[in-house]
Write a protein that holds these residues in place. Structure first.
Motif, PDB file in Angstrom:
ATOM      1  N   GLY A 279       0.823  -1.205   0.000  1.00  0.00           N
ATOM      2  CA  GLY A 279       0.000   0.000   0.000  1.00  0.00           C
ATOM      3  C   GLY A 279       0.853   1.249   0.000  1.00  0.00           C
ATOM      4  O   GLY A 279       0.540   2.240  -0.670  1.00  0.00           O
TER       5      GLY A 279
ATOM      6  N   SER B 136       1.121   4.104  -2.998  1.00  0.00           N
ATOM      7  CA  SER B 136       0.896   5.511  -2.662  1.00  0.00           C
ATOM      8  C   SER B 136       2.013   6.394  -3.200  1.00  0.00           C
ATOM      9  O   SER B 136       1.759   7.489  -3.720  1.00  0.00           O
ATOM     10  CB  SER B 136       0.771   5.669  -1.146  1.00  0.00           C
ATOM     11  OG  SER B 136       0.572   7.016  -0.787  1.00  0.00           O
TER      12      SER B 136
ATOM     13  N   ARG C 237     -12.016   5.906   5.822  1.00  0.00           N
ATOM     14  CA  ARG C 237     -12.189   4.677   5.049  1.00  0.00           C
ATOM     15  C   ARG C 237     -10.833   4.016   4.859  1.00  0.00           C
ATOM     16  O   ARG C 237      -9.797   4.671   4.792  1.00  0.00           O
ATOM     17  CB  ARG C 237     -12.803   4.976   3.679  1.00  0.00           C
ATOM     18  CG  ARG C 237     -11.971   5.921   2.825  1.00  0.00           C
ATOM     19  CD  ARG C 237     -12.593   6.203   1.463  1.00  0.00           C
ATOM     20  NE  ARG C 237     -11.794   7.158   0.704  1.00  0.00           N
ATOM     21  CZ  ARG C 237     -10.715   6.844  -0.002  1.00  0.00           C
ATOM     22  NH1 ARG C 237     -10.299   5.586  -0.029  1.00  0.00           N
ATOM     23  NH2 ARG C 237     -10.043   7.768  -0.677  1.00  0.00           N
ATOM     24  N   ARG C 238     -10.854   2.722   4.797  1.00  0.00           N
ATOM     25  CA  ARG C 238      -9.627   1.970   4.548  1.00  0.00           C
ATOM     26  C   ARG C 238      -9.307   2.014   3.059  1.00  0.00           C
ATOM     27  O   ARG C 238     -10.136   1.629   2.226  1.00  0.00           O
ATOM     28  CB  ARG C 238      -9.802   0.526   5.024  1.00  0.00           C
ATOM     29  CG  ARG C 238      -8.607  -0.366   4.729  1.00  0.00           C
ATOM     30  CD  ARG C 238      -8.733  -1.667   5.485  1.00  0.00           C
ATOM     31  NE  ARG C 238      -7.760  -2.657   5.025  1.00  0.00           N
ATOM     32  CZ  ARG C 238      -7.413  -3.730   5.729  1.00  0.00           C
ATOM     33  NH1 ARG C 238      -7.962  -3.942   6.908  1.00  0.00           N
ATOM     34  NH2 ARG C 238      -6.532  -4.584   5.247  1.00  0.00           N
ATOM     35  N   ASP C 239      -8.128   2.459   2.725  1.00  0.00           N
ATOM     36  CA  ASP C 239      -7.725   2.593   1.325  1.00  0.00           C
ATOM     37  C   ASP C 239      -6.938   1.354   0.901  1.00  0.00           C
ATOM     38  O   ASP C 239      -5.757   1.222   1.228  1.00  0.00           O
ATOM     39  CB  ASP C 239      -6.886   3.853   1.149  1.00  0.00           C
ATOM     40  CG  ASP C 239      -6.464   4.076  -0.297  1.00  0.00           C
ATOM     41  OD1 ASP C 239      -6.861   3.268  -1.153  1.00  0.00           O
ATOM     42  OD2 ASP C 239      -5.731   5.048  -0.553  1.00  0.00           O
ATOM     43  N   ASP C 240      -7.600   0.452   0.208  1.00  0.00           N
ATOM     44  CA  ASP C 240      -6.942  -0.740  -0.315  1.00  0.00           C
ATOM     45  C   ASP C 240      -6.878  -0.719  -1.839  1.00  0.00           C
ATOM     46  O   ASP C 240      -6.852  -1.769  -2.491  1.00  0.00           O
ATOM     47  CB  ASP C 240      -7.694  -1.998   0.140  1.00  0.00           C
ATOM     48  CG  ASP C 240      -7.318  -2.404   1.560  1.00  0.00           C
ATOM     49  OD1 ASP C 240      -6.234  -2.015   2.016  1.00  0.00           O
ATOM     50  OD2 ASP C 240      -8.123  -3.112   2.207  1.00  0.00           O
ATOM     51  N   ALA C 241      -6.832   0.479  -2.419  1.00  0.00           N
ATOM     52  CA  ALA C 241      -6.793   0.579  -3.886  1.00  0.00           C
ATOM     53  C   ALA C 241      -5.590  -0.150  -4.464  1.00  0.00           C
ATOM     54  O   ALA C 241      -5.640  -0.642  -5.603  1.00  0.00           O
ATOM     55  CB  ALA C 241      -6.771   2.049  -4.295  1.00  0.00           C
ATOM     56  N   TRP C 242      -4.515  -0.242  -3.687  1.00  0.00           N
ATOM     57  CA  TRP C 242      -3.294  -0.881  -4.186  1.00  0.00           C
ATOM     58  C   TRP C 242      -3.524  -2.340  -4.578  1.00  0.00           C
ATOM     59  O   TRP C 242      -2.836  -2.863  -5.468  1.00  0.00           O
ATOM     60  CB  TRP C 242      -2.192  -0.803  -3.137  1.00  0.00           C
ATOM     61  CG  TRP C 242      -2.457  -1.605  -1.887  1.00  0.00           C
ATOM     62  CD1 TRP C 242      -3.059  -1.163  -0.749  1.00  0.00           C
ATOM     63  CD2 TRP C 242      -2.119  -2.972  -1.656  1.00  0.00           C
ATOM     64  NE1 TRP C 242      -3.131  -2.167   0.175  1.00  0.00           N
ATOM     65  CE2 TRP C 242      -2.559  -3.294  -0.359  1.00  0.00           C
ATOM     66  CE3 TRP C 242      -1.504  -3.968  -2.419  1.00  0.00           C
ATOM     67  CZ2 TRP C 242      -2.394  -4.558   0.201  1.00  0.00           C
ATOM     68  CZ3 TRP C 242      -1.344  -5.234  -1.868  1.00  0.00           C
ATOM     69  CH2 TRP C 242      -1.780  -5.517  -0.582  1.00  0.00           C
TER      70      TRP C 242
END
Length: 283
Positions: free
Chosen positions: A133, A137, A245-250
């Motif tokens: 992650g 980023s 919010r949890r950012d798990d876009a990776w």
């Protein structure tokens, strides 16, 4: 508590370049920072920025951490460099009336420098995030709004991010072994229950929370007021609702080859922090 932003960048970006404070005003026009500068140095014009930069290069680099961690006594330059920071912290505490000031600088070498200061009760909150992650980023293009869009935040390749992730996290673990109070929390745990996380951090900092201290936190957002962060993530300019919010876009966006590279390079420490080394792509 008083949040100061990333003080490690104050010397160049604020004193010299006069970028915008988190309140929106130019650094030189911000009443808070003007009072801090007057109290700490008799005015920011009395700070020798070139000297600060020289000391930074001489003592506050990742390559200097082994020497800082193993020395019986730190060189005079370490104490001199630390003094610039301790004066800012003391002045900010007096101006704000806060018991605790928060410097969100991410430089592990700076923390190793500050442990040599006899004028600080240094406590470090070590926030860990999944290395993949972090790598994703650092690949994104993000404008720096404090420069009115004329420059971007630093970017790193996934490979370099992985090496930096290992180095900085290892450095904070080493700091704990040198007697500095270190409280580790994972990013993913924080966003899943920020109220519990902030309560534990406040306890670690020695702060007794009042019943309404965390009223700015809600189920899916935090209500933010105006702050005076000297430097840092662009979200420091946010006033009002900040989504939680949890950012798990990776998981979807970081190419599989790069994801495997970062996982392999960071495998031992990923395991130590409770992360899976190999993670299936979420569809």
């Amino acid at each position: 508590m008083c949040a100061l932003g990333e003080v490690v960048h104050l010397w160049q970006r604020d004193i010299r370049d006069d970028e915008r404070c988190g309140c929106g005003a130019k650094f030189s026009a911000c009443g808070f920072w003007r009072r801090v500068g007057a109290l700490a140095f008799g005015g920011w014009h009395n700070v020798d920025v070139d000297r600060v930069h020289y000391l930074r290069d001489a003592v506050e680099r990742t390559r200097h951490i082994p020497r800082l961690a193993t020395a019986v006594e730190a060189p005079d330059e370490v104490h001199e460099y630390a003094d610039f920071y301790t004066r800012v912290y003391a002045a900010a505490a007096e101006v704000s009336g806060a018991r605790v000031v928060v410097d969100s600088s991410k430089h592990s070498a700076l923390a190793h420098v500050l442990r040599w200061s006899g004028n600080l009760d240094l406590r470090v909150v070590h926030v860990v995030r999944d290395a993949r992650g972090v790598a994703y980023s650092w690949t994104k293009t993000v404008q720096r709004p404090e420069t009115d869009g004329s420059s971007e935040m630093t970017r790193y390749s996934p490979g370099r991010s992985a090496l930096l992730w290992n180095a900085h996290n290892a450095a904070f673990s080493l700091l704990a072994r040198r007697g500095v109070a270190v409280h580790r929390i994972r990013y993913e745990e924080f966003v899943s229950d920020p109220r519990a996380s902030l309560t534990s951090i406040a306890e670690f900092a020695g702060v007794d929370l009042a019943p309404d201290s965390l009223d700015f936190l809600h189920a899916e957002h935090a209500d933010l007021g105006v702050g005076h962060s000297a430097a840092g993530n662009p979200m420091r300019f946010t006033v009002g609702q900040l989504p939680l919010r949890r950012d798990d876009a990776w998981v979807r966006a970081l190419p599989p080859r790069q994801r495997r590279l970062v996982g392999a390079v960071c495998a031992p420490m990923l395991r130590a922090y409770g992360y899976p080394v190999f993670k299936e792509e979420v569809r």
